[in-house]
Design a protein around this motif. Structure first.
Motif, mmCIF file in Angstrom:
data_model
loop_
_atom_site.group_PDB
_atom_site.id
_atom_site.type_symbol
_atom_site.label_atom_id
_atom_site.label_comp_id
_atom_site.label_asym_id
_atom_site.label_seq_id
_atom_site.Cartn_x
_atom_site.Cartn_y
_atom_site.Cartn_z
ATOM 1 N N LEU A 56 23.836 129.525 210.740
ATOM 2 C CA LEU A 56 24.659 128.369 210.472
ATOM 3 C C LEU A 56 24.213 127.157 211.176
ATOM 4 N N LYS A 57 23.523 127.223 211.952
ATOM 5 C CA LYS A 57 22.856 125.813 212.660
ATOM 6 C C LYS A 57 21.640 125.355 211.648
ATOM 7 N N ASP A 58 21.207 126.202 210.866
ATOM 8 C CA ASP A 58 20.187 125.679 210.078
ATOM 9 C C ASP A 58 20.434 125.339 208.669
ATOM 10 N N PRO A 59 20.329 123.871 208.202
ATOM 11 C CA PRO A 59 20.901 123.486 207.197
ATOM 12 C C PRO A 59 20.233 124.274 205.865
ATOM 13 N N GLU A 60 19.081 124.337 205.774
ATOM 14 C CA GLU A 60 18.526 125.217 204.717
ATOM 15 C C GLU A 60 19.301 126.671 204.563
ATOM 16 N N LYS A 61 19.345 127.432 205.674
ATOM 17 C CA LYS A 61 19.899 128.808 205.454
ATOM 18 C C LYS A 61 21.454 128.765 205.286
ATOM 19 N N ARG A 62 22.087 127.920 205.982
ATOM 20 C CA ARG A 62 23.383 127.692 205.877
ATOM 21 C C ARG A 62 23.733 127.289 204.513
ATOM 22 N N ALA A 63 23.136 126.404 203.671
ATOM 23 C CA ALA A 63 23.470 126.265 202.443
ATOM 24 C C ALA A 63 23.091 127.323 201.243
ATOM 25 N N ALA A 64 22.030 127.967 201.708
ATOM 26 C CA ALA A 64 21.937 129.124 200.951
ATOM 27 C C ALA A 64 22.764 130.480 201.117
ATOM 28 N N TYR A 65 23.094 130.454 202.189
ATOM 29 C CA TYR A 65 24.188 131.483 202.592
ATOM 30 C C TYR A 65 25.700 131.214 201.938
ATOM 31 N N ASP A 66 25.766 129.871 201.878
ATOM 32 C CA ASP A 66 27.149 129.108 201.376
ATOM 33 C C ASP A 66 27.055 129.675 199.730
ATOM 34 N N GLN A 67 26.056 129.700 199.226
ATOM 35 C CA GLN A 67 26.038 130.025 197.675
ATOM 36 C C GLN A 67 26.702 131.342 197.428
ATOM 37 N N GLY A 85 19.771 133.098 195.832
ATOM 38 C CA GLY A 85 18.330 132.343 196.750
ATOM 39 C C GLY A 85 17.119 131.733 195.550
ATOM 40 N N ARG A 86 17.725 132.061 194.346
ATOM 41 C CA ARG A 86 16.306 131.812 193.477
ATOM 42 C C ARG A 86 16.032 130.221 193.342
ATOM 43 N N ASP A 87 15.054 129.931 193.518
ATOM 44 C CA ASP A 87 14.599 128.456 193.527
ATOM 45 C C ASP A 87 15.074 127.747 194.809
ATOM 46 N N PHE A 88 15.496 128.391 195.801
ATOM 47 C CA PHE A 88 16.100 127.639 197.052
ATOM 48 C C PHE A 88 15.270 127.628 197.987
ATOM 49 N N GLU A 89 14.682 126.701 198.888
ATOM 50 C CA GLU A 89 13.901 126.511 199.847
ATOM 51 C C GLU A 89 14.424 126.680 201.183
ATOM 52 N N PHE A 90 13.966 127.483 202.156
ATOM 53 C CA PHE A 90 14.482 127.572 203.603
ATOM 54 C C PHE A 90 13.490 127.649 204.544
ATOM 55 N N THR A 91 13.807 127.415 205.689
ATOM 56 C CA THR A 91 12.772 127.526 206.731
ATOM 57 C C THR A 91 12.576 129.117 207.118
ATOM 58 N N THR A 92 11.654 129.423 207.552
ATOM 59 C CA THR A 92 11.348 130.826 207.839
ATOM 60 C C THR A 92 10.975 131.327 209.477
ATOM 61 N N SER A 93 11.200 130.207 210.224
ATOM 62 C CA SER A 93 10.932 130.291 211.706
ATOM 63 C C SER A 93 11.859 129.616 212.407
ATOM 64 N N PHE A 94 12.281 130.246 213.689
ATOM 65 C CA PHE A 94 13.444 129.302 214.360
ATOM 66 C C PHE A 94 12.598 128.742 215.880
ATOM 67 N N GLY A 95 12.487 127.784 215.989
ATOM 68 C CA GLY A 95 12.512 127.419 217.586
ATOM 69 C C GLY A 95 11.292 127.982 218.316
ATOM 70 N N GLY A 96 10.367 128.349 217.676
ATOM 71 C CA GLY A 96 9.194 129.157 218.196
ATOM 72 C C GLY A 96 9.243 130.465 218.332
ATOM 73 N N ARG A 97 10.590 131.398 218.333
ATOM 74 C CA ARG A 97 10.700 132.545 218.756
ATOM 75 C C ARG A 97 10.686 133.525 217.716
ATOM 76 N N GLU A 98 10.208 134.602 217.733
ATOM 77 C CA GLU A 98 9.956 135.856 216.803
ATOM 78 C C GLU A 98 10.854 136.850 217.050
ATOM 79 N N ASP A 99 12.250 136.783 216.570
ATOM 80 C CA ASP A 99 13.306 137.789 216.896
ATOM 81 C C ASP A 99 13.073 138.962 215.998
ATOM 82 N N SER A 100 13.555 140.169 216.414
ATOM 83 C CA SER A 100 13.335 141.375 215.474
ATOM 84 C C SER A 100 14.671 141.917 215.419
#
Length: 319
Positions: A56-67, A85-100
């Motif tokens: 929810l803090k990330d505008p790309e992922k929030r917009a995709a989630y809201d779809q 998520g077709r044709d929807f662009e979003f970031t794939t990393s957060f703040g330099g951390r790699e959470d698993s």
């Protein structure tokens, strides 16, 4: 897999502003932090709060989630729609951390996230520069384009925050070269098409995940192609040579005598190209002519009388 209502987890409305989401997250993170919390099941609740905030803090992922819409409920059994998520662009990393530690639900929506891209030199603040974040998007192409390859123009939706904190979706068009033999799920990397870097650092990359549009004849699995081929009863019984569609054009396929419905024939190397080309599998489908004329009924009655055929013989055979 259970649906996660990230708004409910944080206890905010779906139209909550970013600053409100951040404030609530900080309060809940303090409440459930495993090092200090005495709440029951604090560690799991802390992870849920973290995951909800990451989206929810990330505008790309929030917009995709809201779809996905608001019709889903927390804990409800969930499978992403085929075109999510077709044709929807979003970031794939957060703040330099790699959470698993994120859930299967998160992974099914956004996939595996890239690791921190690190600092690549330059002359930014303090003598450092950092690379921009990678982006990812899903696109769907025709199966014929996967077979032939070639250039395509694609339009992606890039969410951005305006001055009031609202999410705006802006389209951008890119020319993409589709390699011949690309398979579903394969990713194409477009260097420098992600977020811009900081302090003069290089831009991130854009990864396009390939999906196939539904085809009226073929289904793809990896590089292999499957086709259901209708044949007449006499072609199945007597054998025949039948024109058969492939991605490269029509070929003549030999149907063996006494072929059965559901029988699978292979056209070697007629699937998607690659280091080892795929095959095309032809599944036979016997289609009966309708008894819609006196002549047709007469022929069926003649077959009934003269052919010693019992389609249910296997059901009555003694064990």
């Amino acid at each position: 897999m259970d649906y996660k209502d990230y708004y409910k987890i944080l206890g905010v409305e779906r139209d909550a502003k970013p600053e409100d989401i951040k404030r609530v997250y900080r309060r809940l993170a303090r409440k459930y932090h495993p090092d200090v919390s005495k709440e029951a099941d604090a560690e799991n609740k802390f992870k849920e709060v973290q995951e909800a905030y990451e989206v929810l803090k990330d505008p790309e992922k929030r917009a995709a989630y809201d779809q996905l819409g608001s019709q889903w409920r927390q804990g409800q059994s969930f499978t992403p729609p085929p075109d999510w998520g077709r044709d929807f662009e979003f970031t794939t990393s957060f703040g330099g951390r790699e959470d698993s530690g994120f859930s299967d639900f998160f992974s099914s929506l956004f996939g595996a996230r890239s690791a921190f891209r690190g600092q690549r030199g330059g002359s930014g603040f303090g003598g450092f520069s950092s690379a921009g974040e990678d982006h990812a998007a899903k696109i769907q192409i025709d199966l014929e384009d996967a077979f032939r390859g070639g250039a395509q123009n694609i339009e992606l939706k890039t969410p951005q925050l305006d001055e009031s904190g609202r999410v705006l979706v802006k389209p951008r068009t890119l020319k993409v070269t589709i390699p011949a033999g690309v398979i579903e799920g394969q990713k194409i990397r477009l260097a420098g098409q992600g977020s811009p870097g900081a302090g003069g650092g290089p831009a991130g990359d854009l990864y396009l995940e390939i999906g196939f549009k539904p085809h009226r004849l073929f289904q793809a699995e990896g590089r292999d192609i499957t086709l259901q081929l209708p044949i007449a009863p006499w072609e199945a019984a007597l054998g025949a040579t039948v024109p058969t569609p492939t991605l490269a054009g029509t070929v003549d396929l030999r149907i063996p005598a006494n072929a059965k419905a559901g029988q699978k024939l292979r056209l070697r190397g007629r699937g998607l190209p690659g280091p080892t080309p795929g095959d095309q599998y032809v599944v036979l489908k016997i289609v009966l002519p309708p008894a819609d004329s006196p002549k047709a009924k007469e022929l069926y009655e003649q077959m009934q009388k003269e052919l010693p055929f019992d389609p249910r013989a296997e059901m009555t055979r003694a064990e």
